[in-house]
Design a protein around this motif. Structure first.
Motif, PDB file in Angstrom:
ATOM      1  N   ILE A 119       0.871  -1.180   0.000  1.00 48.70           N
ATOM      2  CA  ILE A 119       0.000   0.000   0.000  1.00 48.70           C
ATOM      3  C   ILE A 119       0.905   1.226   0.000  1.00 48.70           C
ATOM      4  O   ILE A 119       1.471   1.606   1.024  1.00 48.70           O
ATOM      5  N   SER A 120       1.072   1.810  -1.175  1.00 54.44           N
ATOM      6  CA  SER A 120       1.863   3.027  -1.293  1.00 54.44           C
ATOM      7  C   SER A 120       1.175   3.940  -2.301  1.00 54.44           C
ATOM      8  O   SER A 120       0.375   3.501  -3.119  1.00 54.44           O
ATOM      9  N   THR A 121       1.506   5.188  -2.233  1.00 56.95           N
ATOM     10  CA  THR A 121       0.907   6.166  -3.134  1.00 56.95           C
ATOM     11  C   THR A 121       1.999   6.847  -3.936  1.00 56.95           C
ATOM     12  O   THR A 121       3.191   6.639  -3.689  1.00 56.95           O
ATOM     13  N   ASP A 122       1.595   7.700  -4.864  1.00 53.92           N
ATOM     14  CA  ASP A 122       2.578   8.453  -5.625  1.00 53.92           C
ATOM     15  C   ASP A 122       3.295   9.478  -4.744  1.00 53.92           C
ATOM     16  O   ASP A 122       4.428   9.846  -5.005  1.00 53.92           O
ATOM     17  N   LEU A 123       2.620   9.928  -3.708  1.00 56.53           N
ATOM     18  CA  LEU A 123       3.240  10.884  -2.802  1.00 56.53           C
ATOM     19  C   LEU A 123       4.282  10.230  -1.906  1.00 56.53           C
ATOM     20  O   LEU A 123       5.313  10.816  -1.599  1.00 56.53           O
ATOM     21  N   VAL A 124       4.017   9.013  -1.474  1.00 57.52           N
ATOM     22  CA  VAL A 124       4.930   8.302  -0.581  1.00 57.52           C
ATOM     23  C   VAL A 124       5.167   6.887  -1.121  1.00 57.52           C
ATOM     24  O   VAL A 124       4.625   5.924  -0.600  1.00 57.52           O
ATOM     25  N   PRO A 125       5.990   6.750  -2.178  1.00 56.40           N
ATOM     26  CA  PRO A 125       6.300   5.391  -2.639  1.00 56.40           C
ATOM     27  C   PRO A 125       7.327   4.755  -1.702  1.00 56.40           C
ATOM     28  O   PRO A 125       8.316   5.377  -1.342  1.00 56.40           O
ATOM     29  N   VAL A 126       7.074   3.543  -1.293  1.00 54.70           N
ATOM     30  CA  VAL A 126       7.968   2.862  -0.367  1.00 54.70           C
ATOM     31  C   VAL A 126       8.588   1.671  -1.097  1.00 54.70           C
ATOM     32  O   VAL A 126       7.898   0.737  -1.484  1.00 54.70           O
ATOM     33  N   THR A 127       9.908   1.734  -1.285  1.00 51.20           N
ATOM     34  CA  THR A 127      10.658   0.628  -1.884  1.00 51.20           C
ATOM     35  C   THR A 127      11.899   0.376  -1.040  1.00 51.20           C
ATOM     36  O   THR A 127      12.483   1.303  -0.494  1.00 51.20           O
ATOM     37  N   VAL A 128      12.266  -0.888  -0.948  1.00 58.11           N
ATOM     38  CA  VAL A 128      13.440  -1.284  -0.170  1.00 58.11           C
ATOM     39  C   VAL A 128      14.219  -2.304  -0.993  1.00 58.11           C
ATOM     40  O   VAL A 128      13.651  -3.314  -1.415  1.00 58.11           O
ATOM     41  N   PRO A 129      15.520  -2.075  -1.220  1.00 55.48           N
ATOM     42  CA  PRO A 129      16.323  -3.105  -1.884  1.00 55.48           C
ATOM     43  C   PRO A 129      16.635  -4.227  -0.895  1.00 55.48           C
ATOM     44  O   PRO A 129      16.946  -3.976   0.270  1.00 55.48           O
ATOM     45  N   ILE A 130      16.518  -5.465  -1.365  1.00 53.36           N
ATOM     46  CA  ILE A 130      16.853  -6.610  -0.524  1.00 53.36           C
ATOM     47  C   ILE A 130      17.898  -7.456  -1.252  1.00 53.36           C
ATOM     48  O   ILE A 130      17.865  -7.569  -2.474  1.00 53.36           O
ATOM     49  N   GLU A 131      18.813  -8.018  -0.498  1.00 48.90           N
ATOM     50  CA  GLU A 131      19.889  -8.809  -1.075  1.00 48.90           C
ATOM     51  C   GLU A 131      20.114 -10.038  -0.210  1.00 48.90           C
ATOM     52  O   GLU A 131      20.128  -9.934   1.017  1.00 48.90           O
ATOM     53  N   VAL A 132      20.263 -11.181  -0.857  1.00 52.60           N
ATOM     54  CA  VAL A 132      20.495 -12.438  -0.142  1.00 52.60           C
ATOM     55  C   VAL A 132      21.639 -13.197  -0.802  1.00 52.60           C
ATOM     56  O   VAL A 132      21.915 -13.012  -1.984  1.00 52.60           O
ATOM     57  N   THR A 133      22.290 -14.043  -0.026  1.00 52.33           N
ATOM     58  CA  THR A 133      23.360 -14.899  -0.528  1.00 52.33           C
ATOM     59  C   THR A 133      23.066 -16.332  -0.090  1.00 52.33           C
ATOM     60  O   THR A 133      22.740 -16.573   1.074  1.00 52.33           O
ATOM     61  N   ALA A 134      23.179 -17.249  -1.026  1.00 55.40           N
ATOM     62  CA  ALA A 134      22.976 -18.667  -0.738  1.00 55.40           C
ATOM     63  C   ALA A 134      24.193 -19.456  -1.217  1.00 55.40           C
ATOM     64  O   ALA A 134      24.782 -19.130  -2.253  1.00 55.40           O
ATOM     65  N   ASP A 135      24.552 -20.470  -0.465  1.00 55.89           N
ATOM     66  CA  ASP A 135      25.678 -21.342  -0.801  1.00 55.89           C
ATOM     67  C   ASP A 135      25.181 -22.768  -0.932  1.00 55.89           C
ATOM     68  O   ASP A 135      24.286 -23.190  -0.201  1.00 55.89           O
ATOM     69  N   ALA A 136      25.798 -23.509  -1.856  1.00 54.40           N
ATOM     70  CA  ALA A 136      25.468 -24.915  -2.023  1.00 54.40           C
ATOM     71  C   ALA A 136      26.740 -25.669  -2.402  1.00 54.40           C
ATOM     72  O   ALA A 136      27.654 -25.101  -2.993  1.00 54.40           O
ATOM     73  N   ARG A 137      26.760 -26.930  -2.053  1.00 53.95           N
ATOM     74  CA  ARG A 137      27.937 -27.757  -2.335  1.00 53.95           C
ATOM     75  C   ARG A 137      27.492 -29.097  -2.882  1.00 53.95           C
ATOM     76  O   ARG A 137      26.544 -29.700  -2.398  1.00 53.95           O
ATOM     77  N   SER A 138      28.189 -29.560  -3.891  1.00 54.99           N
ATOM     78  CA  SER A 138      27.944 -30.868  -4.460  1.00 54.99           C
ATOM     79  C   SER A 138      28.973 -31.827  -3.869  1.00 54.99           C
ATOM     80  O   SER A 138      30.154 -31.551  -3.864  1.00 54.99           O
ATOM     81  N   VAL A 139      28.474 -32.948  -3.317  1.00 54.96           N
ATOM     82  CA  VAL A 139      29.354 -33.874  -2.587  1.00 54.96           C
ATOM     83  C   VAL A 139      29.199 -35.277  -3.162  1.00 54.96           C
ATOM     84  O   VAL A 139      28.081 -35.729  -3.430  1.00 54.96           O
ATOM     85  N   PHE A 140      30.325 -35.960  -3.335  1.00 54.87           N
ATOM     86  CA  PHE A 140      30.331 -37.364  -3.715  1.00 54.87           C
ATOM     87  C   PHE A 140      30.474 -38.219  -2.467  1.00 54.87           C
ATOM     88  O   PHE A 140      31.227 -37.896  -1.565  1.00 54.87           O
ATOM     89  N   HIS A 141      29.761 -39.326  -2.411  1.00 54.44           N
ATOM     90  CA  HIS A 141      29.919 -40.258  -1.281  1.00 54.44           C
ATOM     91  C   HIS A 141      30.331 -41.596  -1.791  1.00 54.44           C
ATOM     92  O   HIS A 141      30.024 -42.074  -2.765  1.00 54.44           O
TER      93      HIS A 141
END
Length: 141
Positions: A119-141
Motif C-alpha cells: 500500500i503506497s501512493t505516488d506521494l509516498v512510494p515505499v521501496t526497499v532493496p533486498i539482497e540475499v546470498t545462498a551457498d550450495a555444495r555438491s558432494v560425492f559419497h
C-alpha cells in the motif's frame, strides 16, 4: 461545573481508529517484506544448487580414495543465470549480483531485488532493496 460531555468519545474513537489502521498497514508491510525476502532466498538457493551441480564429468578426478572435481567461475555463473532465466517469479528488478566458487567445490550466489510496499501512493512510494546470498555444495559419497 460542566456536565455536557457529548463529542468527547468521538475524538477518542477517531484517534484509536487511525492508530489501528496505521498498525494494520505496518504489520501488512512488514509481512510482505519478510515474504519477499523468503521468495528471493528460495530463488537464490535454487540457483546456488544448480550452480553447484554444474560440473562436467570430464572434470571428475580421483584424489586419493575420494572422487574430486573443480567448479570453475564461468560454469557457476552460467548455471545460475540459466536457472534464473528459466524460473518463474514475481520479484521486481531481480539482479544476479555475484555467482562464483571460492574453493572449487561449492557455489555461492548473491541476488538483489527491490521490494515495493503493498500500500503506497505516488506521494509516498515505499521501496526497499533486498539482497540475499545462498551457498550450495555438491558432494560425492
Amino acid at each position: 461545573m460542566r456536565t455536557d460531555e457529548s463529542g468527547s468519545t468521538l475524538l477518542l474513537t477517531i484517534f484509536y481508529g487511525v492508530l489501528a489502521l496505521a498498525l494494520v498497514l505496518v504489520v501488512t508491510s512488514a509481512t510482505s517484506l519478510y515474504l519477499e525476502r523468503k521468495r528471493l532466498f528460495t530463488l537464490a538457493d535454487g540457483a546456488a544448487l544448480a550452480a553447484a551441480e554444474s560440473w562436467r564429468l570430464e572434470d571428475v578426478r580421483l584424489d586419493g580414495d575420494a572422487l574430486a572435481f573443480g567448479l570453475d567461475e564461468a560454469s557457476v555463473a552460467d548455471a545460475a543465470a540459466g536457472y534464473l532465466a528459466d524460473s518463474a517469479h514475481s520479484l521486481h528488478e531481480l539482479e544476479l549480483v555475484h555467482a562464483g566458487s571460492g574453493d572449487g567445490r561449492s557455489a555461492s550466489v548473491t541476488l538483489r531485488a527491490v521490494w515495493h510496499a503493498p500500500i503506497s501512493t505516488d506521494l509516498v512510494p515505499v521501496t526497499v532493496p533486498i539482497e540475499v546470498t545462498a551457498d550450495a555444495r555438491s558432494v560425492f559419497h
